[in-house]
Design a protein around this motif. Sequence first.
Motif, PDB file in Angstrom:
ATOM      1  N   TRP A 164       4.679 -52.046  35.102  1.00  0.00           N
ATOM      2  CA  TRP A 164       3.307 -51.652  34.800  1.00  0.00           C
ATOM      3  C   TRP A 164       2.893 -50.398  35.568  1.00  0.00           C
ATOM      4  N   VAL A 165       3.246 -50.346  36.836  1.00  0.00           N
ATOM      5  CA  VAL A 165       2.892 -49.171  37.646  1.00  0.00           C
ATOM      6  C   VAL A 165       3.569 -47.922  37.087  1.00  0.00           C
ATOM      7  N   LEU A 166       4.860 -48.023  36.776  1.00  0.00           N
ATOM      8  CA  LEU A 166       5.575 -46.869  36.237  1.00  0.00           C
ATOM      9  C   LEU A 166       5.051 -46.473  34.857  1.00  0.00           C
TER      10      LEU A 166
ATOM     11  N   ARG B 173       1.025 -23.735  26.500  1.00  0.00           N
ATOM     12  CA  ARG B 173       0.367 -24.935  25.944  1.00  0.00           C
ATOM     13  C   ARG B 173       1.340 -25.797  25.157  1.00  0.00           C
ATOM     14  N   LEU B 174       2.204 -25.163  24.392  1.00  0.00           N
ATOM     15  CA  LEU B 174       3.197 -25.907  23.620  1.00  0.00           C
ATOM     16  C   LEU B 174       4.178 -26.615  24.559  1.00  0.00           C
ATOM     17  N   VAL B 175       4.647 -25.903  25.571  1.00  0.00           N
ATOM     18  CA  VAL B 175       5.578 -26.499  26.528  1.00  0.00           C
ATOM     19  C   VAL B 175       4.913 -27.663  27.254  1.00  0.00           C
ATOM     20  N   HIS B 176       3.657 -27.490  27.658  1.00  0.00           N
ATOM     21  CA  HIS B 176       2.927 -28.586  28.313  1.00  0.00           C
ATOM     22  C   HIS B 176       2.763 -29.767  27.362  1.00  0.00           C
ATOM     23  N   ALA B 177       2.512 -29.495  26.099  1.00  0.00           N
ATOM     24  CA  ALA B 177       2.359 -30.578  25.128  1.00  0.00           C
ATOM     25  C   ALA B 177       3.663 -31.356  24.970  1.00  0.00           C
ATOM     26  N   VAL B 178       4.783 -30.655  24.924  1.00  0.00           N
ATOM     27  CA  VAL B 178       6.086 -31.324  24.807  1.00  0.00           C
ATOM     28  C   VAL B 178       6.361 -32.166  26.054  1.00  0.00           C
ATOM     29  N   ALA B 179       6.107 -31.594  27.236  1.00  0.00           N
ATOM     30  CA  ALA B 179       6.309 -32.338  28.487  1.00  0.00           C
ATOM     31  C   ALA B 179       5.393 -33.565  28.530  1.00  0.00           C
ATOM     32  N   ALA B 180       4.145 -33.397  28.119  1.00  0.00           N
ATOM     33  CA  ALA B 180       3.200 -34.521  28.093  1.00  0.00           C
ATOM     34  C   ALA B 180       3.682 -35.598  27.123  1.00  0.00           C
ATOM     35  N   LEU B 181       4.203 -35.190  25.991  1.00  0.00           N
ATOM     36  CA  LEU B 181       4.735 -36.144  25.017  1.00  0.00           C
ATOM     37  C   LEU B 181       5.902 -36.935  25.612  1.00  0.00           C
ATOM     38  N   ILE B 182       6.791 -36.248  26.322  1.00  0.00           N
ATOM     39  CA  ILE B 182       7.931 -36.929  26.945  1.00  0.00           C
ATOM     40  C   ILE B 182       7.445 -37.933  27.989  1.00  0.00           C
ATOM     41  N   PHE B 183       6.484 -37.510  28.848  1.00  0.00           N
ATOM     42  CA  PHE B 183       5.924 -38.440  29.831  1.00  0.00           C
ATOM     43  C   PHE B 183       5.272 -39.634  29.132  1.00  0.00           C
ATOM     44  N   ALA B 184       4.534 -39.372  28.056  1.00  0.00           N
ATOM     45  CA  ALA B 184       3.868 -40.459  27.333  1.00  0.00           C
ATOM     46  C   ALA B 184       4.884 -41.419  26.718  1.00  0.00           C
ATOM     47  N   LEU B 185       5.939 -40.877  26.127  1.00  0.00           N
ATOM     48  CA  LEU B 185       6.982 -41.730  25.554  1.00  0.00           C
ATOM     49  C   LEU B 185       7.666 -42.570  26.633  1.00  0.00           C
ATOM     50  N   LEU B 186       7.935 -41.958  27.787  1.00  0.00           N
ATOM     51  CA  LEU B 186       8.507 -42.731  28.898  1.00  0.00           C
ATOM     52  C   LEU B 186       7.552 -43.841  29.334  1.00  0.00           C
ATOM     53  N   GLY B 187       6.258 -43.523  29.366  1.00  0.00           N
ATOM     54  CA  GLY B 187       5.263 -44.518  29.757  1.00  0.00           C
ATOM     55  C   GLY B 187       5.200 -45.680  28.794  1.00  0.00           C
ATOM     56  N   VAL B 188       5.125 -45.380  27.512  1.00  0.00           N
ATOM     57  CA  VAL B 188       5.055 -46.437  26.494  1.00  0.00           C
ATOM     58  C   VAL B 188       6.343 -47.258  26.490  1.00  0.00           C
ATOM     59  N   ALA B 189       7.493 -46.577  26.554  1.00  0.00           N
ATOM     60  CA  ALA B 189       8.773 -47.288  26.564  1.00  0.00           C
ATOM     61  C   ALA B 189       8.871 -48.208  27.772  1.00  0.00           C
ATOM     62  N   THR B 190       8.390 -47.738  28.910  1.00  0.00           N
ATOM     63  CA  THR B 190       8.410 -48.564  30.124  1.00  0.00           C
ATOM     64  C   THR B 190       7.482 -49.761  29.977  1.00  0.00           C
ATOM     65  N   LEU B 191       6.286 -49.539  29.462  1.00  0.00           N
ATOM     66  CA  LEU B 191       5.317 -50.633  29.326  1.00  0.00           C
ATOM     67  C   LEU B 191       5.781 -51.719  28.357  1.00  0.00           C
ATOM     68  N   ILE B 192       6.449 -51.325  27.289  1.00  0.00           N
ATOM     69  CA  ILE B 192       6.876 -52.346  26.335  1.00  0.00           C
ATOM     70  C   ILE B 192       8.262 -52.906  26.679  1.00  0.00           C
ATOM     71  N   GLY B 193       8.867 -52.385  27.750  1.00  0.00           N
ATOM     72  CA  GLY B 193      10.117 -52.939  28.226  1.00  0.00           C
ATOM     73  C   GLY B 193      11.358 -52.432  27.526  1.00  0.00           C
ATOM     74  N   LEU B 194      11.259 -51.331  26.786  1.00  0.00           N
ATOM     75  CA  LEU B 194      12.441 -50.758  26.163  1.00  0.00           C
ATOM     76  C   LEU B 194      13.422 -50.309  27.221  1.00  0.00           C
ATOM     77  N   GLY B 195      14.657 -50.560  27.008  1.00  0.00           N
ATOM     78  CA  GLY B 195      15.697 -50.105  27.922  1.00  0.00           C
ATOM     79  C   GLY B 195      15.939 -51.017  29.117  1.00  0.00           C
ATOM     80  N   GLN B 196      15.298 -52.171  29.164  1.00  0.00           N
ATOM     81  CA  GLN B 196      15.515 -53.069  30.307  1.00  0.00           C
ATOM     82  C   GLN B 196      16.985 -53.461  30.439  1.00  0.00           C
ATOM     83  N   GLY B 197      17.625 -53.672  29.345  1.00  0.00           N
ATOM     84  CA  GLY B 197      19.045 -54.010  29.392  1.00  0.00           C
ATOM     85  C   GLY B 197      19.916 -52.829  29.728  1.00  0.00           C
ATOM     86  N   LEU B 198      19.349 -51.620  29.666  1.00  0.00           N
ATOM     87  CA  LEU B 198      20.107 -50.408  29.976  1.00  0.00           C
ATOM     88  C   LEU B 198      19.889 -49.947  31.408  1.00  0.00           C
TER      89      LEU B 198
END
Length: 193
Positions: free
Chosen positions: A70-72, A166-191
């Motif tokens: 949750w923290v991550l 702005r485009l580069v920041h948007a891409v970086a923000a998207l990657i951080f957001a995807l990592l956040g969502v993936a972490t919250l829903i537990g994707l990759g726990q087995g990895l």
Amino acid sequence: MEAFLISTGVVALAEIGDKTQLLAFLLAARFRKPLPICLGILVATVANHAFAGALGSWITAHVNPLTMRWVLGIGFLAMAIWTLIPDKIDEEVEGGAKLKLGVFGTTVVAFFMAEMGDKTQFATIAMAAQFNAFFAVVAGTTLGMMIANVPAVFLGDKMAGRIPVRLVHAVAALIFALLGVATLIGLGQGLGL
């Protein structure tokens, strides 16, 4: 390898337009000595990110996995938002460049101070905790910093106007957001994520 590659990519993108990249432009314009500036950036980044990676590894060893998830997850989402906020060089960081330490010493001190509390430092802490791979994360985040800052030192103002920040920041923000969502829903726990 995954921790290294993700850490490199996320930090390289997040660093575009960051205050430390602006500091690289400033130091290059002020001193016009790219090699000691690049070496100073490397030393400061390794020191700062090693500290951040150690903190992330320590957190992993002392916080239960559910709380850590949750923290991550929330932390990555917060970094996504933070990445969208433009940086500027703080007065105290710019003032640090006036020290009488030579080009290398001034760069080390200024970069280390600029990275304290910066989003790339928090990203290093979070990725070290997420991947539990201290060396891979620190090497990756350091490489990401160098990928973003060495061209800034060598190309200076010529490059600044050509990068769609702005485009580069948007891409970086998207990657951080995807990592956040993936972490919250537990994707990759087995990895091991």
